[in-house]
Design an enzyme around this catalytic site. Structure first.
Site, short mmCIF file in Angstrom:
data_model
loop_
_atom_site.label_atom_id
_atom_site.label_comp_id
_atom_site.label_asym_id
_atom_site.label_seq_id
_atom_site.Cartn_x
_atom_site.Cartn_y
_atom_site.Cartn_z
CB SER A 1 85.26 83.60 65.55
OG SER A 1 84.92 82.54 64.62
CE LYS B 1 86.04 79.47 66.03
NZ LYS B 1 85.01 80.04 65.51
#
Length: 148
Positions: free
Chosen positions: A69, A106
């Site tokens: 990701s 993230k």
């Protein structure tokens, strides 16, 4: 070094001993990426990556990335992250977060309407953090160590 495994990240605690003789041998010459140059005279010393990458030993951990990701931010599967828990979370920093029982890494996106966890891969959707989420910003990524 202490190791703790979770579903998405494997955490490592750096050795905070005061032994200054630790570290790998460091040869202080420029390594040519072009034509080789003779290096008869060079200086050798010990180099500790902890000394270079860790600002706050008691608040710093390592974790191994699992997944894709964050590949557009340069964080690839199996990369080793250096995470400092003493740093303040801010907009646009890359953070290790605990979200609903799982760790994830993230980019923080702080906007008027709330906090988003922004992946750096077009195949993944941003995650809006709401009051219903169990959410903790666990630490800020300061460096990434890659295998070549």
């Amino acid at each position: 070094m202490l190791v703790k495994q979770t579903q998405n990240l494997t955490f490592f605690t750096p050795d905070i001993s005061e032994d200054t003789s630790s570290g790998a041998l460091f040869v202080d010459v420029g390594i040519s990426a072009g034509f080789p140059s003779p290096a008869d005279d060079f200086k050798e010393e010990r180099l500790s990556l902890d000394d270079m990458l860790v600002k706050n030993r008691l608040a710093t951990f390592y974790a191994r990335v699992s997944g894709q990701s964050m590949i557009d931010a340069g964080l690839d599967d199996n990369d080793l992250l250096v995470i400092d828990r003493s740093l303040e979370p801010e907009h646009n920093r890359i953070a290790v977060c605990f979200l609903d029982g799982e760790f994830t890494v993230k980019r923080l996106r702080v906007e008027k309407d709330g906090v988003w966890l922004q992946p750096e891969n077009a195949n993944y959707q941003p995650i809006k953090v709401t009051e219903e989420n169990e959410f903790v910003i666990w630490g800020i990524v300061t460096n990434v160590i890659k295998k070549v």
